[in-house]
Design a protein around this motif. Sequence first.
Motif, short mmCIF file in Angstrom:
data_model
loop_
_atom_site.label_atom_id
_atom_site.label_comp_id
_atom_site.label_asym_id
_atom_site.label_seq_id
_atom_site.Cartn_x
_atom_site.Cartn_y
_atom_site.Cartn_z
N GLU A 32 -117.61 -40.11 89.27
CA GLU A 32 -118.02 -40.52 88.01
C GLU A 32 -118.92 -41.82 88.76
N HIS A 87 -121.55 -45.69 82.76
CA HIS A 87 -120.81 -44.77 83.56
C HIS A 87 -121.36 -43.37 83.04
N HIS A 89 -120.62 -38.69 83.14
CA HIS A 89 -119.35 -37.72 82.94
C HIS A 89 -120.03 -36.58 83.85
N SER A 97 -114.96 -40.54 75.93
CA SER A 97 -113.69 -39.64 75.95
C SER A 97 -112.79 -40.62 75.37
N ASP A 100 -112.07 -43.35 77.51
CA ASP A 100 -113.25 -44.41 77.27
C ASP A 100 -112.90 -45.26 76.20
ZN LIG Z 1 -116.18 -41.69 80.11
#
Ligand SMILES: [Zn+2]
Length: 172
Positions: A32, A87, A89, A97, A100
């Motif tokens: 990531e 960021h 994925h 997510s 997150d």
């Molecule tokens: Zn994430």
Amino acid sequence: MAALHGQQNTLTIPCSVEQEMSRHMHLSLPQEACGVVLGESAAGGIRISRFQPIRNVAPDPLHHFTLDQTEWIRCIFSGSTIVGIFHTHPHTTPTPSHEDLQALPDFGGMVQVYLIGSPNPDTQSSCSNPNESPSRMLMNAYQIATSNHQQPSNAASKFPSVHLIPMELRVT
Ligand SMILES: [Zn+2]
């Protein structure tokens, strides 16, 4: 891209900046990637002017991201206005997510925008500038909304009410 009506919720990113973010994502694969976006409030939303990659120091960078504290602090004191966190994925869709969402309160007070990118399997680009090559990145933008009704002394303040509102992303 979600078609949102109303003028107050648009994030504008220059093609060149979007491509820098995409490049950083692809160079970081399979891990990531993360970083911050700098910019300013503009009529009808927020305008991004620059992307600053930040080292991902998560113990498991294949599935998580943690911004390098030193680089993050250097950014804060550089005089630029950090408006958002970015960021990627690498293996899933660019939607928040569970982790997150749990980490959101860490950023809620500091930044307004939450950006997630994923590799784009086809060559279609969100970039409308014909002089730029397709970015090969899918990106979603969210506004970080915080509620202030909880007191800092409240035990519940460990879990402040922070949530994400989808923004219309315009790559120009
Ligand atoms: Zn994430």
